[in-house]
Design an enzyme around this catalytic site. Structure first.
Site, PDB file in Angstrom:
ATOM      1  CB  CYS A   1      -6.741  -6.730  -1.244  1.00 33.73           C
ATOM      2  SG  CYS A   1      -5.536  -6.026  -0.093  1.00 33.73           S
TER       3      CYS A   1
ATOM      4  CG  ASP B   1      -0.368  -3.585  -5.722  1.00 34.74           C
ATOM      5  OD1 ASP B   1      -0.041  -3.020  -4.647  1.00 34.74           O
ATOM      6  OD2 ASP B   1      -1.163  -4.542  -5.760  1.00 34.74           O
TER       7      ASP B   1
ATOM      8  CG  HIS C   1      -3.322  -2.616  -3.545  1.00 31.89           C
ATOM      9  ND1 HIS C   1      -3.045  -3.948  -3.771  1.00 31.89           N
ATOM     10  CD2 HIS C   1      -4.101  -2.584  -2.428  1.00 31.89           C
ATOM     11  CE1 HIS C   1      -3.622  -4.681  -2.828  1.00 31.89           C
ATOM     12  NE2 HIS C   1      -4.268  -3.886  -2.010  1.00 31.89           N
TER      13      HIS C   1
END
Length: 245
Positions: free
Chosen positions: A125, A183, A214
């Protein structure tokens, strides 16, 4: 490989940064991986990821990426309140402060008595972005960047001319980018933008897009894909064994 874990309070240009170290117990000299977390800092899934990497023969450092903005030891919950606070921190900390954190972490790694001095970076991330960002430092020999956010969108604060994407040509080590096709944080146009920059700058990189959402590495929550996560750990270990050992 059996591992131990330790806590260190490292001095940085912007204050003390609590950092968690996972290291093999067996005597020897090992390279180091800086493992950058999500916006939530060192949650249980992040700690487990660090332990997996360390058990393959690496020192793994997990810094509190927003140490300036929270009390030492802060861990944000995987809920709306935690997400809101983490995103606020993300937008309030300039990339230059992350860069100076990386400098401090590299110096710490090189000073470890049982470290080879070779350092790589990995993250998920925003941590994927920070691993990429760390690779701007010539001491980082390889970076494994999982669903790195905000590179394509230039949404993290930085001084003029210090945009992460625009500085890609400064990277000398090897980069691996992994993105989930489902994502929403890095949509297809964003992935194309990063890929084209990789091609245009001629950096040493590998690129992989997988059918995942994600945070598919996070072993809590419905987005976790254990089969893909195992593959990613294997690929990361292979990269770091090739470039750091």
């Amino acid at each position: 490989m059996i591992i131990s874990n330790h806590q260190h309070d490292i001095k940085t240009a912007t204050g003390v940064m609590r950092t968690y170290r996972y290291s093999p117990v067996e005597s020897g000299s090992y390279p180091c991986i800086i493992f950058y977390s999500e916006i939530f800092q060192q949650t249980a899934p992040i700690a487990r990821s660090a332990a997996i990497l360390a058990s393959h023969g690496f020192h793994v450092l997990v810094p509190e990426v927003f140490h300036e903005l929270n009390p030492i030891g802060t861990v944000l919950a995987y809920d709306d309140a935690g997400k809101d606070k983490g995103n606020q921190d993300k937008w309030n900390k300039p990339l230059e402060s992350h860069d100076s954190d990386t400098v401090a972490l590299i110096e710490f790694a090189k000073a470890l008595p049982n470290c080879t001095g070779n350092v790589g970076a990995m993250g998920v991330c925003i941590g994927g972005h920070l691993a990429y960002r760390a690779a701007l430092n010539p001491n980082i020999k390889a970076a494994f960047c999982l669903y790195a956010t905000d590179i394509h969108s230039d949404t993290l604060p930085a001084k003029a001319g210090n945009n992460s994407l625009e500085r890609m040509s400064d990277i000398k080590g090897e980069l691996h980018f992994i993105f989930g096709k489902q994502d929403p944080h890095v949509p297809v146009d964003g992935r194309i933008k990063i890929y084209q920059a990789c091609q245009q700058t001629g950096i040493n990189f590998q690129w992989q897009e997988v059918n995942a959402q994600h945070a598919f590495m996070r072993d809590e929550g419905e987005r976790y894909d254990a089969a893909l996560a195992i593959q990613m750990y294997q690929q990361a270990v292979a990269l770091f064994q090739r470039k750091l050992v």
